[in-house]
Design an enzyme around this catalytic site. Structure first.
Site, short mmCIF file in Angstrom:
data_model
loop_
_atom_site.label_atom_id
_atom_site.label_comp_id
_atom_site.label_asym_id
_atom_site.label_seq_id
_atom_site.Cartn_x
_atom_site.Cartn_y
_atom_site.Cartn_z
N PHE A 102 0.74 -1.22 0.01
CA PHE A 102 0.04 0.44 -0.30
C PHE A 102 1.34 1.23 0.18
O PHE A 102 2.01 1.47 0.53
CB PHE A 102 -0.62 -0.02 1.38
N ASP A 121 1.02 -4.85 9.08
CA ASP A 121 -0.05 -3.82 8.37
C ASP A 121 -1.69 -4.62 8.70
O ASP A 121 -1.47 -5.02 7.33
CB ASP A 121 0.28 -2.99 7.41
N ARG A 128 -12.18 -3.63 -8.01
CA ARG A 128 -11.94 -4.84 -6.64
C ARG A 128 -13.06 -4.46 -5.98
O ARG A 128 -14.66 -3.70 -5.79
CB ARG A 128 -11.15 -3.60 -5.73
N TYR A 156 -11.75 1.99 9.83
CA TYR A 156 -13.08 2.46 8.74
C TYR A 156 -13.73 1.34 7.71
O TYR A 156 -13.96 1.08 6.75
CB TYR A 156 -12.69 3.72 8.22
N LYS A 157 -12.39 0.69 7.60
CA LYS A 157 -12.54 -0.93 7.15
C LYS A 157 -13.42 -2.18 7.09
O LYS A 157 -14.87 -1.71 7.31
CB LYS A 157 -10.86 -1.19 5.83
C1 LIG Z 1 -6.39 1.85 4.28
C2 LIG Z 1 -5.03 1.22 4.22
C3 LIG Z 1 -4.08 2.44 5.14
C4 LIG Z 1 -5.03 3.73 5.48
O1 LIG Z 1 -4.20 5.20 6.51
P1 LIG Z 1 -4.25 5.65 7.36
O2 LIG Z 1 -3.50 5.93 7.46
O3 LIG Z 1 -5.97 5.14 7.22
O4 LIG Z 1 -5.11 6.69 5.07
C5 LIG Z 1 -3.07 2.25 5.27
N1 LIG Z 1 -1.95 0.73 5.00
C6 LIG Z 1 -2.85 -0.01 4.06
C7 LIG Z 1 -2.05 -1.65 4.21
C8 LIG Z 1 -4.25 0.35 3.66
O5 LIG Z 1 -4.90 -0.61 3.69
#
Ligand SMILES: *Cc1c(COP(=O)(O)O)cnc(C)c1O
Length: 380
Positions: free
Chosen positions: A97, A166, A339, A191-192
């Protein structure tokens, strides 16, 4: 609407609006500053950490909710490098990511370290004697590839390196056992699949045995051992609470707490089982209805992927727009990935069947071609 984007932003639980209204009128609106104590705002980060703990297989005192995933990753990667001061390499995936890519590069540079990038499946073979920490997403945000957290953690440990995971794309979708796998550090998003709301506060995990030695580069008064002593010198709070920086967004914490309470009885093993079945139904239908139309970017085996599935198509953006126009919401990730998330807490088999049929209609009719020149939003 058939919502196949719960891997990116979960929906509100049914009475989230009523809870936020109550916060605005009865707590903030009535108690004002008294709410910090009376309504428990001041302890929300730790309380939320205890609610996240069972979702990640951690003890009550190993998780804190604060800041964003990005900021927590900065903090914990920096902490990891200080925990292994004689090792100067960060091991990371070749493709992860964006936040993870950028934070790894930035923190390594800040600490005078170098980054070694390699696909996780090849981590086993490499010499890790100079590696301080391995950083990896448990589930890949694009392909949905699920990594073996226990196995990779054990490999890192066998050569003296720490493991920093992560969990953004796996928490709430896949059973996670951080303590059982002896994981050192982890961060993740709420939030996911946990439905905390857009920009909901993230979490950080530090194994109990590492907490006393863990430092944070972003200190702040609410991570102090005694914030209201108003001391001139920083002294870290005893455990994971030292990772707290400053005043959190209480409204965000309230929304998250409400969501976690609503799904508190849910068994993640059941979530996982049903999500795998939903995903399999979808891929089977796509194969049957649209043979050869898409490239499957996700692993074929449901056990090897997380909560979403990635299909490749050069017209991906237009196809997603055509689906949205028909009430089926997925998302697009450049360059060519469609997705579809299978958040099984609220999706039915009928909905997934219908979504596959609507996709089939969009492809067979060529209806998506009308969306080729559609103005792209900033969020795809
Ligand atoms: C969604 C996601 C993030 C999001 O990071 P934010 O700081 O909330 O924007 C980070 N890492 C991964 C792997 C994600 O899927």
């Amino acid at each position: 609407m058939i919502y196949l984007d719960g891997n990116s932003l979960g929906p509100p639980v049914r009475d989230a609006g009523a809870r936020l209204q109550r916060f605005a009128t009865d707590e903030w609106g009535t108690h004002l500053i008294g709410g910090w104590d009376r309504d428990g705002w001041i302890s929300a980060g730790a309380r939320l950490g205890r609610l996240i703990a069972p979702w990640v297989g951690a003890a009550d005192d190993e998780v804190i909710v604060c800041d964003s995933t990005t900021i927590n990753l900065h903090k914990l990667l920096h902490a990891a490098l200080r925990l292994r001061p004689t090792r100067r390499v960060v091991l990371a995936a070749a493709d992860d990511f964006p936040t993870d890519m950028y934070v790894v590069d930035a923190v390594a540079e800040l600490c005078g370290c170098t980054v070694r990038r390699a696909d996780a499946h090849s981590w086993r073979g490499i010499d890790l004697s100079d590696v301080a920490v391995g950083v990896l997403s448990h589930v890949h945000y694009r392909t949905g590839q699920l990594h073996d957290l226990a196995e990779l953690t054990a490999d890192l440990h066998a050569q003296g390196a720490l493991a920093l995971w992560d969990l953004s794309h796996s928490v709430g979708a896949v059973p996670i056992a951080l303590d059982a796998a002896d994981v050192d550090l982890a961060v993740g998003c709420t939030y996911k699949f946990l439905n905390g709301g857009p920009g909901a506060p993230a979490f950080a995990y530090v194994a109990r045995g590492l907490q006393a030695a863990t430092t944070t580069p972003i200190v702040g008064w609410l991570g102090h051992a005694d914030p209201f002593a108003m001391a001139h010198r920083y002294r870290p709070a005893a455990g994971v609470e030292r990772l707290v920086t400053g005043t959190p967004s209480v409204i965000g914490q309230i929304a998250l707490e409400h969501a976690l309470a609503a799904i508190g009885d849910v068994d993640v093993a059941h979530v996982r089982q049903k999500a795998m079945a939903l995903g399999e139904l979808f891929t089977d239908l796509v194969d049957q209805e649209l043979p050869g139309v898409f490239t499957l970017h996700s692993p074929r085996q449901p056990t090897q992927r997380g909560g979403h599935i990635a299909l490749g198509h050069p017209d991906g953006y237009a196809i997603i727009q055509a689906l949205i126009a028909r009430g089926v919401v997925g998302d697009f990730r450049a360059p060519d990935v469609l997705r579809f998330g299978f958040a099984s807490m609220y999706l039915s088999f009928t909905q997934v069947f219908d979504a596959a049929m609507i996709l089939s209609e969009v492809m067979r009719s060529g209806a998506y071609e009308d969306f080729r020149s559609a103005q792209r939003g900033r969020v795809t």
